[in-house]
Design a protein around this motif. Structure first.
Motif, PDB file in Angstrom:
ATOM      1  N   ARG A 173      78.105 -21.522 -27.803  1.00  0.00           N
ATOM      2  CA  ARG A 173      76.795 -21.065 -27.362  1.00  0.00           C
ATOM      3  C   ARG A 173      76.810 -20.706 -25.888  1.00  0.00           C
ATOM      4  O   ARG A 173      76.249 -19.714 -25.466  1.00  0.00           O
ATOM      5  CB  ARG A 173      75.740 -22.144 -27.620  1.00  0.00           C
ATOM      6  N   ARG A 174      77.456 -21.532 -25.116  1.00  0.00           N
ATOM      7  CA  ARG A 174      77.500 -21.303 -23.677  1.00  0.00           C
ATOM      8  C   ARG A 174      78.236 -19.991 -23.376  1.00  0.00           C
ATOM      9  O   ARG A 174      77.847 -19.215 -22.530  1.00  0.00           O
ATOM     10  CB  ARG A 174      78.211 -22.483 -23.003  1.00  0.00           C
ATOM     11  N   THR A 175      79.302 -19.735 -24.119  1.00  0.00           N
ATOM     12  CA  THR A 175      80.091 -18.537 -23.900  1.00  0.00           C
ATOM     13  C   THR A 175      79.316 -17.279 -24.253  1.00  0.00           C
ATOM     14  O   THR A 175      79.364 -16.283 -23.550  1.00  0.00           O
ATOM     15  CB  THR A 175      81.387 -18.595 -24.731  1.00  0.00           C
ATOM     16  N   ALA A 176      78.569 -17.315 -25.355  1.00  0.00           N
ATOM     17  CA  ALA A 176      77.845 -16.120 -25.812  1.00  0.00           C
ATOM     18  C   ALA A 176      76.915 -15.574 -24.754  1.00  0.00           C
ATOM     19  O   ALA A 176      76.915 -14.382 -24.463  1.00  0.00           O
ATOM     20  CB  ALA A 176      77.071 -16.448 -27.084  1.00  0.00           C
TER      21      ALA A 176
ATOM     22  N   GLU B  51      69.943  -5.097 -32.741  1.00  0.00           N
ATOM     23  CA  GLU B  51      71.221  -5.623 -33.222  1.00  0.00           C
ATOM     24  C   GLU B  51      71.849  -6.542 -32.187  1.00  0.00           C
ATOM     25  O   GLU B  51      72.432  -7.576 -32.522  1.00  0.00           O
ATOM     26  CB  GLU B  51      72.173  -4.464 -33.560  1.00  0.00           C
ATOM     27  N   GLN B  52      71.709  -6.161 -30.917  1.00  0.00           N
ATOM     28  CA  GLN B  52      72.220  -7.003 -29.841  1.00  0.00           C
ATOM     29  C   GLN B  52      71.462  -8.328 -29.784  1.00  0.00           C
ATOM     30  O   GLN B  52      72.059  -9.393 -29.627  1.00  0.00           O
ATOM     31  CB  GLN B  52      72.085  -6.269 -28.504  1.00  0.00           C
TER      32      GLN B  52
ATOM     33  N   LEU C  53      73.055 -12.143 -30.428  1.00  0.00           N
ATOM     34  CA  LEU C  53      72.990 -13.194 -29.410  1.00  0.00           C
ATOM     35  C   LEU C  53      72.165 -14.379 -29.872  1.00  0.00           C
ATOM     36  O   LEU C  53      72.493 -15.530 -29.583  1.00  0.00           O
ATOM     37  CB  LEU C  53      72.441 -12.629 -28.105  1.00  0.00           C
ATOM     38  N   VAL C  54      71.083 -14.116 -30.576  1.00  0.00           N
ATOM     39  CA  VAL C  54      70.263 -15.213 -31.105  1.00  0.00           C
ATOM     40  C   VAL C  54      71.091 -16.062 -32.066  1.00  0.00           C
ATOM     41  O   VAL C  54      71.057 -17.296 -32.028  1.00  0.00           O
ATOM     42  CB  VAL C  54      68.999 -14.663 -31.801  1.00  0.00           C
ATOM     43  N   GLU C  55      71.848 -15.399 -32.938  1.00  0.00           N
ATOM     44  CA  GLU C  55      72.698 -16.126 -33.875  1.00  0.00           C
ATOM     45  C   GLU C  55      73.781 -16.916 -33.143  1.00  0.00           C
ATOM     46  O   GLU C  55      74.078 -18.061 -33.484  1.00  0.00           O
ATOM     47  CB  GLU C  55      73.331 -15.153 -34.873  1.00  0.00           C
TER      48      GLU C  55
ATOM     49  N   GLY D  66      64.886 -20.170 -30.055  1.00  0.00           N
ATOM     50  CA  GLY D  66      64.576 -21.107 -28.983  1.00  0.00           C
ATOM     51  C   GLY D  66      65.746 -21.334 -28.055  1.00  0.00           C
ATOM     52  O   GLY D  66      65.603 -21.346 -26.829  1.00  0.00           O
ATOM     53  N   GLN D  67      66.914 -21.503 -28.645  1.00  0.00           N
ATOM     54  CA  GLN D  67      68.124 -21.713 -27.845  1.00  0.00           C
ATOM     55  C   GLN D  67      68.469 -20.463 -27.042  1.00  0.00           C
ATOM     56  O   GLN D  67      68.951 -20.552 -25.913  1.00  0.00           O
ATOM     57  CB  GLN D  67      69.293 -22.097 -28.754  1.00  0.00           C
ATOM     58  N   PHE D  68      68.236 -19.308 -27.639  1.00  0.00           N
ATOM     59  CA  PHE D  68      68.496 -18.037 -26.941  1.00  0.00           C
ATOM     60  C   PHE D  68      67.615 -17.928 -25.703  1.00  0.00           C
ATOM     61  O   PHE D  68      68.082 -17.614 -24.609  1.00  0.00           O
ATOM     62  CB  PHE D  68      68.230 -16.875 -27.898  1.00  0.00           C
ATOM     63  N   GLU D  69      66.317 -18.202 -25.860  1.00  0.00           N
ATOM     64  CA  GLU D  69      65.407 -18.118 -24.726  1.00  0.00           C
ATOM     65  C   GLU D  69      65.748 -19.151 -23.660  1.00  0.00           C
ATOM     66  O   GLU D  69      65.661 -18.864 -22.455  1.00  0.00           O
ATOM     67  CB  GLU D  69      63.965 -18.288 -25.205  1.00  0.00           C
ATOM     68  N   ALA D  70      66.141 -20.347 -24.098  1.00  0.00           N
ATOM     69  CA  ALA D  70      66.512 -21.386 -23.136  1.00  0.00           C
ATOM     70  C   ALA D  70      67.752 -20.970 -22.343  1.00  0.00           C
ATOM     71  O   ALA D  70      67.835 -21.182 -21.136  1.00  0.00           O
ATOM     72  CB  ALA D  70      66.773 -22.706 -23.870  1.00  0.00           C
TER      73      ALA D  70
END
Length: 207
Positions: A3-6, A105-106, A110-112, A118-122
């Motif tokens: 997650r951190r890398t994405a 698509e991007q 990234l959300v996935e 929530g994690q994406f926004e954080a």
């Protein structure tokens, strides 16, 4: 770790791209910068800063740490806005466009990768000082940078970026620093014509 890398890849693509060239000169009151003859107003800049501070404050106990980690938020947001203008110019020169489908698509990827909305926004807030409403511009820039890299090659965006920046004749209000043409980034600068009662990057009241 994944997650951190994405998100770090997403943000790094944008922040690592060389972007801007500023001309010296007197900026009009209420103007943060002029790019290609278009003003970026101080009110527009402050609105972006306020949006991020509001998002940081909604994080509860993490708010103080997030705010402390972004002491130069005004300058950081202005630099990001300037970068976006230059990316657009680079893309136009290269005949590259981006569609809503590309952006969605991007976003989906990234959300996935981050594990959910929530994690994406954080991650956007923590790693890029971006409020949820500012995600679209990052996604657009990332898509364009990916396409530009495909055209010019890895590590070969510096000259196209510098050419685009020069063509835009960017002028930056010295309150926000001086532009380093070699590094192609906004840095600290003197402010002889402004009496600053507060630091330009100071958090808004209540932050």
């Amino acid at each position: 770790m994944h997650r951190r890398t994405a998100l770090s890849v997403s943000t790094a693509l944008l922040l690592a791209a060389p972007l801007l060239s500023a001309c010296s000169g007197q900026a009009r009151p209420g103007t943060a910068a002029v790019v290609g003859g278009e003003r970026i107003t101080t009110s527009a800049l402050q609105a972006q800063v306020n949006e991020v501070r509001a998002a940081q404050n909604r994080t509860g106990q993490a708010a103080a740490e997030l705010i402390a980690s972004t002491p130069n938020l005004e300058r950081q947001k202005l630099d990001s806005m300037l970068q976006s203008h230059i990316i657009d110019k680079m893309a136009k020169t290269a005949g590259i466009s981006v569609s809503e489908k590309d952006i969605e698509e991007q976003r989906k990827a990234l959300v996935e990768a981050e594990g959910g909305p929530g994690q994406f926004e954080a991650a956007l807030l923590q790693k890029g000082a971006l409020a949820p409403g500012q995600a679209d511009r990052l996604l657009r820039d990332r898509v364009l940078l990916t396409k530009l890299t495909a055209k010019y090659g890895n590590g070969k965006l510096e000259e196209p970026a510098r050419t685009a920046a020069k063509a835009l004749h960017i002028e930056v209000n010295p309150r926000y620093g001086a532009f380093d043409v070699e590094q192609i980034k906004l840095g600290a600068g003197e402010t002889p014509w402004i009496t600053q009662r507060t630091r330009p990057e100071q958090a808004p009241a209540g932050a």
